[in-house]
Design a protein around this motif. Structure first.
Motif, PDB file in Angstrom:
ATOM      1  N   GLU A   1       0.863  -1.047  -0.170  1.00  0.00           N
ATOM      2  CA  GLU A   1      -0.437  -0.108   0.436  1.00  0.00           C
ATOM      3  C   GLU A   1       1.075   1.269   0.057  1.00  0.00           C
ATOM      4  N   ALA A   2       1.600   1.333   0.782  1.00  0.00           N
ATOM      5  CA  ALA A   2       2.760   2.116   1.118  1.00  0.00           C
ATOM      6  C   ALA A   2       3.640   2.733  -0.767  1.00  0.00           C
ATOM      7  N   LYS A   3       4.309   1.658  -1.081  1.00  0.00           N
ATOM      8  CA  LYS A   3       4.948   1.577  -2.396  1.00  0.00           C
ATOM      9  C   LYS A   3       3.491   2.331  -3.678  1.00  0.00           C
ATOM     10  N   GLU A   4       2.385   1.919  -3.304  1.00  0.00           N
ATOM     11  CA  GLU A   4       1.591   2.211  -3.811  1.00  0.00           C
ATOM     12  C   GLU A   4       1.223   3.788  -4.057  1.00  0.00           C
ATOM     13  N   ARG A   5       0.844   3.776  -2.811  1.00  0.00           N
ATOM     14  CA  ARG A   5       1.244   5.448  -2.471  1.00  0.00           C
ATOM     15  C   ARG A   5       1.754   6.239  -3.254  1.00  0.00           C
ATOM     16  N   ARG A   6       3.291   5.762  -3.099  1.00  0.00           N
ATOM     17  CA  ARG A   6       4.310   6.764  -3.088  1.00  0.00           C
ATOM     18  C   ARG A   6       4.468   6.765  -4.586  1.00  0.00           C
ATOM     19  N   LYS A   7       3.801   5.781  -4.851  1.00  0.00           N
ATOM     20  CA  LYS A   7       4.231   5.617  -6.598  1.00  0.00           C
ATOM     21  C   LYS A   7       2.903   6.863  -7.810  1.00  0.00           C
ATOM     22  N   SER A   8       1.625   6.614  -6.773  1.00  0.00           N
ATOM     23  CA  SER A   8       0.727   7.831  -6.869  1.00  0.00           C
ATOM     24  C   SER A   8       1.467   8.737  -6.928  1.00  0.00           C
ATOM     25  N   VAL A   9       1.673   9.813  -6.020  1.00  0.00           N
ATOM     26  CA  VAL A   9       2.133  10.948  -5.320  1.00  0.00           C
ATOM     27  C   VAL A   9       3.300  11.678  -6.305  1.00  0.00           C
ATOM     28  N   GLU A  10       4.327  10.466  -6.476  1.00  0.00           N
ATOM     29  CA  GLU A  10       5.688  11.053  -6.960  1.00  0.00           C
ATOM     30  C   GLU A  10       5.688  11.814  -8.363  1.00  0.00           C
ATOM     31  N   LYS A  11       4.780  11.949  -9.457  1.00  0.00           N
ATOM     32  CA  LYS A  11       5.546  11.810 -11.408  1.00  0.00           C
ATOM     33  C   LYS A  11       4.413  13.739 -10.519  1.00  0.00           C
ATOM     34  N   GLU A  12       3.726  13.595  -9.517  1.00  0.00           N
ATOM     35  CA  GLU A  12       2.752  15.279  -9.925  1.00  0.00           C
ATOM     36  C   GLU A  12       3.358  15.771  -8.811  1.00  0.00           C
ATOM     37  N   VAL A  13       3.463  14.819  -7.413  1.00  0.00           N
ATOM     38  CA  VAL A  13       3.725  16.218  -6.381  1.00  0.00           C
ATOM     39  C   VAL A  13       5.174  15.709  -5.591  1.00  0.00           C
ATOM     40  N   LEU A  14       6.022  15.103  -5.795  1.00  0.00           N
ATOM     41  CA  LEU A  14       7.387  14.518  -5.343  1.00  0.00           C
ATOM     42  C   LEU A  14       8.479  15.187  -5.699  1.00  0.00           C
ATOM     43  N   VAL A  15       8.334  14.747  -7.200  1.00  0.00           N
ATOM     44  CA  VAL A  15       9.422  15.320  -8.327  1.00  0.00           C
ATOM     45  C   VAL A  15       9.215  16.820  -7.823  1.00  0.00           C
ATOM     46  N   PRO A  16       7.931  16.768  -8.590  1.00  0.00           N
ATOM     47  CA  PRO A  16       7.890  18.528  -9.441  1.00  0.00           C
ATOM     48  C   PRO A  16       8.431  19.728  -7.892  1.00  0.00           C
ATOM     49  N   PHE A  17       7.735  19.721  -6.974  1.00  0.00           N
ATOM     50  CA  PHE A  17       7.771  20.342  -6.003  1.00  0.00           C
ATOM     51  C   PHE A  17       9.143  19.981  -4.536  1.00  0.00           C
ATOM     52  N   SER A  18       9.640  19.433  -4.874  1.00  0.00           N
ATOM     53  CA  SER A  18      11.349  19.257  -4.632  1.00  0.00           C
ATOM     54  C   SER A  18      12.308  19.430  -5.126  1.00  0.00           C
ATOM     55  N   ASP A  19      13.092  20.374  -4.248  1.00  0.00           N
ATOM     56  CA  ASP A  19      14.860  20.722  -4.958  1.00  0.00           C
ATOM     57  C   ASP A  19      15.938  19.683  -5.144  1.00  0.00           C
ATOM     58  N   TYR A  20      15.499  18.686  -3.978  1.00  0.00           N
ATOM     59  CA  TYR A  20      16.656  17.501  -4.441  1.00  0.00           C
ATOM     60  C   TYR A  20      15.779  16.693  -3.841  1.00  0.00           C
ATOM     61  N   GLU A  21      16.527  15.349  -3.627  1.00  0.00           N
ATOM     62  CA  GLU A  21      16.172  14.371  -3.284  1.00  0.00           C
ATOM     63  C   GLU A  21      16.929  12.985  -3.689  1.00  0.00           C
ATOM     64  N   LEU A  22      16.939  12.333  -2.170  1.00  0.00           N
ATOM     65  CA  LEU A  22      17.469  11.396  -1.412  1.00  0.00           C
ATOM     66  C   LEU A  22      17.479  10.313  -1.745  1.00  0.00           C
ATOM     67  N   CYS A  23      17.987   9.469  -2.064  1.00  0.00           N
ATOM     68  CA  CYS A  23      17.365   7.751  -2.094  1.00  0.00           C
ATOM     69  C   CYS A  23      17.568   7.066  -0.816  1.00  0.00           C
ATOM     70  N   ILE A  24      16.833   6.196  -0.246  1.00  0.00           N
ATOM     71  CA  ILE A  24      16.956   5.611   0.593  1.00  0.00           C
ATOM     72  C   ILE A  24      16.269   4.239   0.793  1.00  0.00           C
ATOM     73  N   LYS A  25      16.895   3.281   0.722  1.00  0.00           N
ATOM     74  CA  LYS A  25      17.042   1.533   0.539  1.00  0.00           C
ATOM     75  C   LYS A  25      16.240   0.977   1.486  1.00  0.00           C
ATOM     76  N   ASP A  26      17.611   0.317   2.602  1.00  0.00           N
ATOM     77  CA  ASP A  26      17.641  -0.025   3.738  1.00  0.00           C
ATOM     78  C   ASP A  26      18.807   0.288   4.606  1.00  0.00           C
ATOM     79  N   GLU A  27      19.187   1.177   4.344  1.00  0.00           N
ATOM     80  CA  GLU A  27      20.146   1.702   4.471  1.00  0.00           C
ATOM     81  C   GLU A  27      19.976   2.116   6.344  1.00  0.00           C
ATOM     82  N   GLY A  28      20.546   1.739   7.130  1.00  0.00           N
ATOM     83  CA  GLY A  28      20.558   1.463   8.860  1.00  0.00           C
ATOM     84  C   GLY A  28      19.301   0.549   9.514  1.00  0.00           C
TER      85      GLY A  28
END
Length: 147
Positions: A66-93
């Motif tokens: 559900e979380a993965k689907e939610r991220r996918k649904s807002v990524e192109k229209e919200v998260l990327v256009p309204f961000s200056d930088y992107e920090l990608c985190i996989k399973d660090e820590g």
């Protein structure tokens, strides 16, 4: 950084969490309303308030579908256009990464500190040299970026 009071609400840091526990209610109407409210706030903070925005792109194996689907649904229209930088985190820590000798959360924290420090510098002058934020001082003659 939060534990040491470097980042807090008083330092101008807001966190819009599209995977907050409030999404776990199971009620689709609430989920849609939360997504719309957070999306609207992200746009307003970025466009109207001119706040620096860092999209922390979490791509963990432990995320729910559900979380993965939610991220996918807002990524192109919200998260990327309204961000200056992107920090990608996989399973660090995570415990799994620590056992396998992978990167720790301190590595990601360091990257975030670099982003914030760079963003707080005065804007660079195109073609300028010798200034605080000029390419010749900040990056050196042999620095290049690949994306």
């Amino acid at each position: 950084m939060i534990e040491n009071n470097v980042l807090s609400l008083t330092s101008g840091v807001l966190i819009l969490d599209f995977n907050h526990a409030a999404f776990a209610s199971g009620d689709k109407e609430i989920e849609v309303a939360l997504i719309q409210a957070l999306s609207s706030l992200a746009k307003q903070l970025y466009e109207d308030e001119d706040m620096m925005s860092v999209y922390v792109n979490v791509q963990s194996d432990s995320m729910s579908d559900e979380a993965k689907e939610r991220r996918k649904s807002v990524e192109k229209e919200v998260l990327v256009p309204f961000s200056d930088y992107e920090l990608c985190i996989k399973d660090e820590g995570t415990k799994k990464e620590a056992k396998e000798g992978g990167p720790s959360w301190s590595d990601m924290e360091w990257e975030l500190q670099r982003i914030v420090a760079q963003a707080l510098l005065p804007p660079p002058v195109v073609g300028g040299t010798g200034a605080v934020n000029s390419a010749d001082i900040m990056m050196g003659l042999n620095t290049f970026f690949v994306s």
